[in-house]
Design a protein around this motif. Structure first.
Motif, PDB file in Angstrom:
ATOM      1  N   VAL A  41      -5.087 -16.098 -12.696  1.00 35.26           N
ATOM      2  CA  VAL A  41      -4.613 -15.164 -11.672  1.00 35.26           C
ATOM      3  C   VAL A  41      -3.239 -15.556 -11.122  1.00 35.26           C
ATOM      4  O   VAL A  41      -2.348 -14.707 -11.060  1.00 35.26           O
ATOM      5  N   PRO A  42      -3.005 -16.799 -10.734  1.00 36.46           N
ATOM      6  CA  PRO A  42      -1.662 -17.138 -10.225  1.00 36.46           C
ATOM      7  C   PRO A  42      -0.548 -16.895 -11.239  1.00 36.46           C
ATOM      8  O   PRO A  42       0.581 -16.597 -10.870  1.00 36.46           O
ATOM      9  N   ALA A  43      -0.850 -16.977 -12.518  1.00 37.59           N
ATOM     10  CA  ALA A  43       0.156 -16.737 -13.551  1.00 37.59           C
ATOM     11  C   ALA A  43       0.420 -15.243 -13.739  1.00 37.59           C
ATOM     12  O   ALA A  43       1.519 -14.849 -14.124  1.00 37.59           O
ATOM     13  N   VAL A  44      -0.563 -14.408 -13.468  1.00 40.98           N
ATOM     14  CA  VAL A  44      -0.448 -12.970 -13.706  1.00 40.98           C
ATOM     15  C   VAL A  44       0.174 -12.232 -12.526  1.00 40.98           C
ATOM     16  O   VAL A  44       0.892 -11.250 -12.712  1.00 40.98           O
ATOM     17  N   ILE A  45      -0.060 -12.690 -11.320  1.00 37.92           N
ATOM     18  CA  ILE A  45       0.390 -11.969 -10.120  1.00 37.92           C
ATOM     19  C   ILE A  45       1.889 -11.671 -10.125  1.00 37.92           C
ATOM     20  O   ILE A  45       2.274 -10.541  -9.817  1.00 37.92           O
ATOM     21  N   PRO A  46       2.770 -12.596 -10.460  1.00 38.23           N
ATOM     22  CA  PRO A  46       4.202 -12.256 -10.465  1.00 38.23           C
ATOM     23  C   PRO A  46       4.528 -11.093 -11.402  1.00 38.23           C
ATOM     24  O   PRO A  46       5.336 -10.229 -11.063  1.00 38.23           O
ATOM     25  N   ARG A  47       3.904 -11.037 -12.571  1.00 39.23           N
ATOM     26  CA  ARG A  47       4.168  -9.934 -13.507  1.00 39.23           C
ATOM     27  C   ARG A  47       3.644  -8.610 -12.951  1.00 39.23           C
ATOM     28  O   ARG A  47       4.293  -7.581 -13.101  1.00 39.23           O
ATOM     29  N   VAL A  48       2.495  -8.622 -12.322  1.00 41.87           N
ATOM     30  CA  VAL A  48       1.956  -7.403 -11.710  1.00 41.87           C
ATOM     31  C   VAL A  48       2.908  -6.911 -10.632  1.00 41.87           C
ATOM     32  O   VAL A  48       3.189  -5.708 -10.537  1.00 41.87           O
ATOM     33  N   ARG A  49       3.435  -7.808  -9.829  1.00 44.96           N
ATOM     34  CA  ARG A  49       4.405  -7.417  -8.796  1.00 44.96           C
ATOM     35  C   ARG A  49       5.648  -6.787  -9.419  1.00 44.96           C
ATOM     36  O   ARG A  49       6.187  -5.806  -8.900  1.00 44.96           O
ATOM     37  N   GLU A  50       6.118  -7.337 -10.541  1.00 46.43           N
ATOM     38  CA  GLU A  50       7.286  -6.770 -11.233  1.00 46.43           C
ATOM     39  C   GLU A  50       6.993  -5.345 -11.690  1.00 46.43           C
ATOM     40  O   GLU A  50       7.812  -4.446 -11.509  1.00 46.43           O
ATOM     41  N   ILE A  51       5.843  -5.149 -12.287  1.00 46.12           N
ATOM     42  CA  ILE A  51       5.466  -3.822 -12.779  1.00 46.12           C
ATOM     43  C   ILE A  51       5.365  -2.837 -11.627  1.00 46.12           C
ATOM     44  O   ILE A  51       5.862  -1.715 -11.712  1.00 46.12           O
ATOM     45  N   LEU A  52       4.744  -3.242 -10.546  1.00 48.23           N
ATOM     46  CA  LEU A  52       4.600  -2.353  -9.393  1.00 48.23           C
ATOM     47  C   LEU A  52       5.960  -2.022  -8.782  1.00 48.23           C
ATOM     48  O   LEU A  52       6.183  -0.897  -8.344  1.00 48.23           O
ATOM     49  N   ALA A  53       6.864  -2.972  -8.781  1.00 47.33           N
ATOM     50  CA  ALA A  53       8.196  -2.737  -8.215  1.00 47.33           C
ATOM     51  C   ALA A  53       8.986  -1.731  -9.059  1.00 47.33           C
ATOM     52  O   ALA A  53       9.852  -1.030  -8.539  1.00 47.33           O
ATOM     53  N   GLU A  54       8.682  -1.651 -10.344  1.00 47.08           N
ATOM     54  CA  GLU A  54       9.367  -0.721 -11.236  1.00 47.08           C
ATOM     55  C   GLU A  54       8.875   0.710 -11.075  1.00 47.08           C
ATOM     56  O   GLU A  54       9.546   1.640 -11.518  1.00 47.08           O
ATOM     57  N   GLN A  55       7.714   0.892 -10.449  1.00 43.96           N
ATOM     58  CA  GLN A  55       7.127   2.222 -10.321  1.00 43.96           C
ATOM     59  C   GLN A  55       7.797   2.999  -9.192  1.00 43.96           C
ATOM     60  O   GLN A  55       8.132   2.435  -8.153  1.00 43.96           O
ATOM     61  N   PRO A  56       7.984   4.320  -9.391  1.00 45.40           N
ATOM     62  CA  PRO A  56       8.552   5.130  -8.316  1.00 45.40           C
ATOM     63  C   PRO A  56       7.605   5.175  -7.119  1.00 45.40           C
ATOM     64  O   PRO A  56       6.387   5.127  -7.291  1.00 45.40           O
ATOM     65  N   THR A  57       8.173   5.232  -5.937  1.00 42.28           N
ATOM     66  CA  THR A  57       7.373   5.274  -4.727  1.00 42.28           C
ATOM     67  C   THR A  57       6.837   6.684  -4.530  1.00 42.28           C
ATOM     68  O   THR A  57       7.566   7.669  -4.664  1.00 42.28           O
TER      69      THR A  57
END
Length: 64
Positions: A41-57
């Motif tokens: 989980v600690p290794a995956v969270i940064p990538r999930v945050r990157e993906i979410l940041a790329e999504q339109p609001t």
């Protein structure tokens, strides 16, 4: 084609290893999976945050 959704697929491969407790006994399969997830989980969270940041609001229904 991009539908606005992202999909994350995770896999767990312990290479057949199962952790042992202090007395040297092999842990249950459920305990081994929990241990792998706890480490992953600690290794995956940064990538999930990157993906979410790329999504339109989402702004539907927003008025000013």
């Amino acid at each position: 084609m991009h539908d606005g959704c992202s999909q994350i697929e995770l896999g767990i491969n312990s290479f057949g290893d199962r952790p042992r407790i202090d007395r040297g006994e092999i842990v249950s399969h459920a305990q081994a999976i929990r241990a792998a997830v706890t480490e992953a989980v600690p290794a995956v969270i940064p990538r999930v945050r990157e993906i979410l940041a790329e999504q339109p609001t989402a702004t539907a229904g927003t008025t000013r």
